[in-house]
Design a protein around this motif. Structure first.
Motif, PDB file in Angstrom:
ATOM      1  N   TRP A  11       0.775  -1.389  -0.014  1.00 35.10           N
ATOM      2  CA  TRP A  11       0.097  -0.078  -0.034  1.00 35.10           C
ATOM      3  C   TRP A  11       0.829   1.359  -0.118  1.00 35.10           C
ATOM      4  O   TRP A  11       0.403   2.417  -0.323  1.00 35.10           O
ATOM      5  CB  TRP A  11      -0.942  -0.292   1.238  1.00 35.10           C
ATOM      6  CG  TRP A  11      -2.026  -0.769   0.959  1.00 35.10           C
ATOM      7  CD1 TRP A  11      -2.152  -1.951   0.305  1.00 35.10           C
ATOM      8  CD2 TRP A  11      -3.489  -0.880   1.420  1.00 35.10           C
ATOM      9  NE1 TRP A  11      -3.386  -2.362   0.368  1.00 35.10           N
ATOM     10  CE2 TRP A  11      -4.331  -1.686   1.080  1.00 35.10           C
ATOM     11  CE3 TRP A  11      -4.014   0.317   2.305  1.00 35.10           C
ATOM     12  CZ2 TRP A  11      -5.417  -1.816   1.342  1.00 35.10           C
ATOM     13  CZ3 TRP A  11      -5.281   0.235   2.783  1.00 35.10           C
ATOM     14  CH2 TRP A  11      -6.188  -0.638   2.210  1.00 35.10           C
ATOM     15  N   ASP A  51      -7.663  -6.769  -4.051  1.00 37.46           N
ATOM     16  CA  ASP A  51      -7.938  -5.181  -3.932  1.00 37.46           C
ATOM     17  C   ASP A  51      -8.121  -4.510  -5.280  1.00 37.46           C
ATOM     18  O   ASP A  51      -7.000  -4.218  -5.949  1.00 37.46           O
ATOM     19  CB  ASP A  51      -6.910  -4.457  -2.742  1.00 37.46           C
ATOM     20  CG  ASP A  51      -7.688  -3.060  -2.476  1.00 37.46           C
ATOM     21  OD1 ASP A  51      -8.151  -2.516  -3.119  1.00 37.46           O
ATOM     22  OD2 ASP A  51      -7.348  -2.614  -1.312  1.00 37.46           O
ATOM     23  N   PRO A  52      -9.110  -3.873  -5.796  1.00 42.50           N
ATOM     24  CA  PRO A  52      -9.007  -3.325  -7.044  1.00 42.50           C
ATOM     25  C   PRO A  52      -8.235  -2.200  -7.423  1.00 42.50           C
ATOM     26  O   PRO A  52      -8.055  -1.413  -8.223  1.00 42.50           O
ATOM     27  CB  PRO A  52     -10.349  -3.193  -7.473  1.00 42.50           C
ATOM     28  CG  PRO A  52     -11.145  -3.160  -6.042  1.00 42.50           C
ATOM     29  CD  PRO A  52     -10.302  -3.959  -5.259  1.00 42.50           C
ATOM     30  N   LEU A  53      -8.076  -1.342  -6.065  1.00 42.45           N
ATOM     31  CA  LEU A  53      -7.771   0.195  -5.959  1.00 42.45           C
ATOM     32  C   LEU A  53      -6.197   0.406  -5.793  1.00 42.45           C
ATOM     33  O   LEU A  53      -5.587   1.259  -5.979  1.00 42.45           O
ATOM     34  CB  LEU A  53      -8.683   0.847  -4.971  1.00 42.45           C
ATOM     35  CG  LEU A  53      -9.952   1.148  -5.565  1.00 42.45           C
ATOM     36  CD1 LEU A  53     -10.740   1.952  -4.195  1.00 42.45           C
ATOM     37  CD2 LEU A  53      -9.808   2.102  -6.636  1.00 42.45           C
ATOM     38  N   GLY A  72      -7.807   4.571  -2.940  1.00 44.30           N
ATOM     39  CA  GLY A  72      -8.740   5.011  -1.777  1.00 44.30           C
ATOM     40  C   GLY A  72      -8.024   5.657  -0.549  1.00 44.30           C
ATOM     41  O   GLY A  72      -8.419   6.791   0.102  1.00 44.30           O
ATOM     42  N   VAL A 125      -8.418   9.398   1.051  1.00 45.66           N
ATOM     43  CA  VAL A 125      -8.348   9.576   2.545  1.00 45.66           C
ATOM     44  C   VAL A 125      -7.466  10.701   2.917  1.00 45.66           C
ATOM     45  O   VAL A 125      -7.857  11.571   3.520  1.00 45.66           O
ATOM     46  CB  VAL A 125      -8.008   8.537   3.284  1.00 45.66           C
ATOM     47  CG1 VAL A 125      -8.235   8.613   4.812  1.00 45.66           C
ATOM     48  CG2 VAL A 125      -9.316   7.475   3.061  1.00 45.66           C
ATOM     49  N   VAL A 138     -13.926  -4.085  -1.622  1.00 46.74           N
ATOM     50  CA  VAL A 138     -12.863  -3.019  -1.306  1.00 46.74           C
ATOM     51  C   VAL A 138     -12.663  -3.268   0.341  1.00 46.74           C
ATOM     52  O   VAL A 138     -13.420  -3.441   1.073  1.00 46.74           O
ATOM     53  CB  VAL A 138     -13.499  -1.559  -1.444  1.00 46.74           C
ATOM     54  CG1 VAL A 138     -12.549  -0.563  -0.997  1.00 46.74           C
ATOM     55  CG2 VAL A 138     -13.747  -1.476  -2.758  1.00 46.74           C
ATOM     56  N   PRO A 139     -11.310  -3.040   0.723  1.00 46.35           N
ATOM     57  CA  PRO A 139     -11.027  -3.247   2.027  1.00 46.35           C
ATOM     58  C   PRO A 139     -12.057  -2.300   3.010  1.00 46.35           C
ATOM     59  O   PRO A 139     -12.289  -1.329   2.520  1.00 46.35           O
ATOM     60  CB  PRO A 139      -9.817  -3.076   2.132  1.00 46.35           C
ATOM     61  CG  PRO A 139      -9.026  -3.222   0.793  1.00 46.35           C
ATOM     62  CD  PRO A 139     -10.079  -3.043   0.039  1.00 46.35           C
ATOM     63  N   LEU A 167     -11.612  -0.593   5.465  1.00 51.38           N
ATOM     64  CA  LEU A 167     -10.880   0.644   6.038  1.00 51.38           C
ATOM     65  C   LEU A 167     -11.504   1.636   5.207  1.00 51.38           C
ATOM     66  O   LEU A 167     -11.673   2.564   5.705  1.00 51.38           O
ATOM     67  CB  LEU A 167      -9.242   0.446   5.630  1.00 51.38           C
ATOM     68  CG  LEU A 167      -8.508   1.828   6.020  1.00 51.38           C
ATOM     69  CD1 LEU A 167      -7.983   1.826   7.666  1.00 51.38           C
ATOM     70  CD2 LEU A 167      -7.344   2.056   5.022  1.00 51.38           C
ATOM     71  N   ILE A 168     -11.599   1.525   3.978  1.00 53.31           N
ATOM     72  CA  ILE A 168     -12.000   2.661   3.183  1.00 53.31           C
ATOM     73  C   ILE A 168     -13.632   3.017   3.492  1.00 53.31           C
ATOM     74  O   ILE A 168     -13.961   4.143   3.551  1.00 53.31           O
ATOM     75  CB  ILE A 168     -12.328   2.194   1.620  1.00 53.31           C
ATOM     76  CG1 ILE A 168     -10.642   1.748   1.287  1.00 53.31           C
ATOM     77  CG2 ILE A 168     -12.521   3.147   0.720  1.00 53.31           C
ATOM     78  CD1 ILE A 168      -9.566   2.698   1.338  1.00 53.31           C
TER      79      ILE A 168
END
Lengths: 482, 214
Positions: free
Chosen positions: A57, A180-182, A118, A122, B171-172, B174-175
């Protein structure tokens, strides 16, 4: 200890310390500490890029490195300026200002080091919210209205960007992607399989959403109000750091589109919104009596130039990234000196402030030089990047774009010159002997002076370490591998 | 379950339309709270494997935040500001209702043309999320009062959340928490600003002049 932990932890710790420390007098000293540690960590990253974190990440590539380096440098210089500024502003408690100043750096760092759309979002949202107390520092009705507009438009932009992020995830999921696609690397490697209609939608929403944060027309209306009412040092953070960070979000979206073979679609949109922003700035900068609002429109213009540059292909992308840095440094000079002039005259319009050269000679000189630099005159750095963008347009046979670009820049030069010259030259109002208290103070002049030195330096000579990173970033953005 | 989720989604659109035509501030806050509660229950009905810890947590968090906490903050804000109950919108109530209905139509046409993920239980989710987003934006730009703009923003966020539900399993989380937290912080900060507006304008309001009477 992981470098990512230091990068994120140093400003976060400084911000928390600012919340705990009880004395308004000593609290601002946490700022340079946090910023120095951060800058040292960024310098280490610049020497050799750190490996990706085990979760995948966190990772820094050349594009992140440019924004991170610019942000860290501007924050370091502003933190020194803040020491003197907050000492002069004893009338206002500075707990929230100091803490949020550091939190913005932490949030911006999160945007830069995250390898996940994502998480990037944030970070952008956190940076937007953390900047609100800086805008509201003066606590009067005007700054309240500015903060309100800033929050409403900022939240709207950030909401649209979230929707764009969801579109992006959906475009990956439709093709049966797993995991995880993002994560940006997953998106890039599988870009050809993304669902095209949703990807196009995602780019539009991310462009408009992060474009709102960046101040691209037509969603720039909050910018003059916000920049006009915030302290000069907050202006540097907003116009130099937050805009560049928002642009990073757009660049990521562009990178994914380019990898998916939609580069032309994305470039056309960037050229369109870029030219629209430059034109809007030209229309509003003429006859602008308030020099801080003038700087806000100049920021709209330069964000437009950066978007335009990326829209003009690989050569333009290189120049646009360079322009992002040049604009950040020059805006630093302009906002800090504009803050000094504002304070010396107690007003920020041509009616209040004239003859600044006599009252605050060093600030006024730097303000004048900053104006010459930002309008693209040699030998300053923005000239190099603006000229390269123009050349990219001409080489790409986009003569209409090139012509429009030059014409709008000329209009903006004339518009800004009227305001700036009137502020700098002439006779100051009142007797000089009454205003000796408002003279330039060393720290508040040293900060913009250091930035101006960088603007001149990059204008005369582009060091190899910078061109290498810029070249790599431009290659990455246009579908190449590192 | 499928019918329940469709019913809830239809109710959510109905509430957005009702908001567009409503003039009472406290009424608006109650409706947006109700919409938040519907949104909280919705994840339990949409996906095939409804009741597992993550869905329950998300549902509870959404229900408490959007259904209870945020409306409380808004109520506190209007009590402090003591604003008049009626609103003076830029776009009138009847036109905004018509516009809202048109937006619902547009989003169904739009969603029809876009590919939709196969795992989704109800095909209504994406058109209704788009409609809610657009109606929220309409409310944000067509209203003058700070509180109604915040309510418009909440509707806008609700629409985005609905869209997020379509992909929430991949989607995890956390988001998702980030989304909830950010909504909370945004409104919290806005609440503070409203409070400041109250203070700034109290000093120039006519209410102070009546204090000298007795």
């Amino acid at each position: 200890m992981s470098i990512y932990l230091i990068l994120l932890g140093a400003p976060l710790a400084a911000g928390l310390a600012a919340l705990v420390i009880g004395s308004d007098k000593y609290r601002p000293w946490v700022l340079p500490f946090g910023c120095v540690v951060h800058a040292a960590a960024v310098a280490a990253c610049w020497r050799s890029l750190p490996p990706a974190s085990s979760s995948g990440w966190f990772y820094i590539d050349s594009i992140d490195l440019l924004v991170l380096g610019l942000s860290s440098a501007l924050f370091l210089i502003c933190s020194v300026y803040c020491l003197e500024y907050l000492r002069l502003r004893k009338d206002r408690p500075n707990r929230l200002f100091t803490a949020c100043f550091s939190f913005i750096l932490a949030a911006v760092t999160l945007v830069c080091v995250s390898r996940h759309m994502g998480l990037l979002w944030v970070g952008m949202e956190a940076a937007t919210l953390a900047a609100a107390p800086l805008v509201h520092f003066d606590h009067n009705e005007r700054s309240l209205e500015a903060t309100w507009k800033y929050l409403m438009m900022g939240s709207l932009g950030i909401g649209l960007a979230l929707l764009g992020t969801f579109f992006l995830a959906l475009s990956a999921l439709l093709q049966g992607g797993t995991g995880d696609p993002l994560v940006i690397d997953t998106l890039l490697s599988g870009a050809r399989t993304l669902s095209v209609p949703w990807l196009k939608g995602a780019f539009i929403f991310l462009l408009v959403g992060y474009g709102t944060k960046m101040g691209l027309a037509p969603l720039h209306s909050w910018k003059p109000d916000t920049y006009g009412e915030s302290p000069g040092v907050a202006g540097v953070i907003l116009a130099g750091v937050l805009t560049s960070t928002a642009f990073l979000g757009i660049l990521r979206a562009f990178q994914i589109c380019a990898a998916a073979g939609l580069a032309d679609f994305a470039r056309d949109l960037l050229v369109l919104i870029g030219l629209l922003s430059i034109a809007t700035a030209a229309a509003f900068i003429i006859g602008q009596r308030d020099f801080k609002r003038m700087l806000a429109y100049s920021s709209v213009e330069h964000m437009g130039i950066a978007a335009l540059g990326v829209g003009l292909g690989p050569a333009g992308t290189f120049a646009a990234l360079l322009h992002l840095i040049n604009n950040g440094l020059t805006k630093g000079v302009l906002f800090l000196t504009a803050g000094n002039i504002h304070r010396a005259f107690g007003g920020k319009t041509m009616d209040h402030a004239h003859g600044a050269l006599r009252r605050v000679p060093i600030s006024a000189t730097l303000f004048l030089l900053g104006f010459v630099a930002i309008t693209g005159s040699p030998p300053f750095a923005p000239f190099v990047s603006e000229f390269s963008i123009l050349r990219a347009a001409v080489n790409g046979n986009r003569f209409g774009v090139a012509l429009g670009f030059v014409a709008f820049l000329a209009v903006i030069f004339i518009g800004m010159a009227t305001t700036v010259l009137s502020v700098v030259y002439g006779l100051p109002p009142g007797k000089e002997s009454d205003h000796s208290a408002e003279a330039d103070s060393p720290l508040m002049v040293a900060a913009p002076l250091a930035l101006m030195a960088a603007v001149v330096f990059f204008g005369l000579w582009l060091p190899g370490w910078l061109t290498a990173v810029l070249g790599d970033a431009a290659k990455l953005l246009n579908g190449g591998a590192s | 379950m499928e019918q329940l989720s469709q019913l809830l989604l239809a109710f959510i659109v109905f509430l957005s339309l009702y908001l567009l035509g409503s003039s009472s501030l406290t009424g608006c806050i109650k409706i947006v709270a109700l919409q938040g509660m519907c949104l909280g229950v919705l994840p339990l009905t949409i996906h095939a494997e409804g009741f597992h810890p993550r869905a329950l947590l998300l549902a509870a968090g959404m229900f408490v935040l959007k259904g209870i906490v945020i409306p409380r903050i808004l109520k506190y804000a209007i009590r402090e500001v003591k604003i008049r109950r009626e609103l003076e919108p830029i776009v009138g109530y009847a036109p905004s209702l018509l516009l809202g209905a048109a937006l619902v139509g547009v989003s169904f046409v739009l969603a029809e043309r876009l590919p939709v993920p196969a795992g989704l239980r109800t095909s209504l989710l994406i058109p209704i999320s788009l409609a809610t987003v657009m109606m929220g934006m309409l409310m944000m730009i067509s209203r003058i009062k700070a509180v109604t703009q915040v309510i418009g923003y909440l509707v806008f966020e609700n629409g985005i959340y609905l869209f997020g539900l379509a992909i929430s399993y991949e989607v995890p989380w956390l988001i998702e928490m980030g989304v909830l937290l950010d909504v909370f912080v945004a409104v919290f900060v806005m609440g503070i600003v409203i409070d400041h507006i109250a203070r700034a304008f109290d000093s120039i309001s006519t209410e102070k002049m009546t204090r000298l009477n007795d």
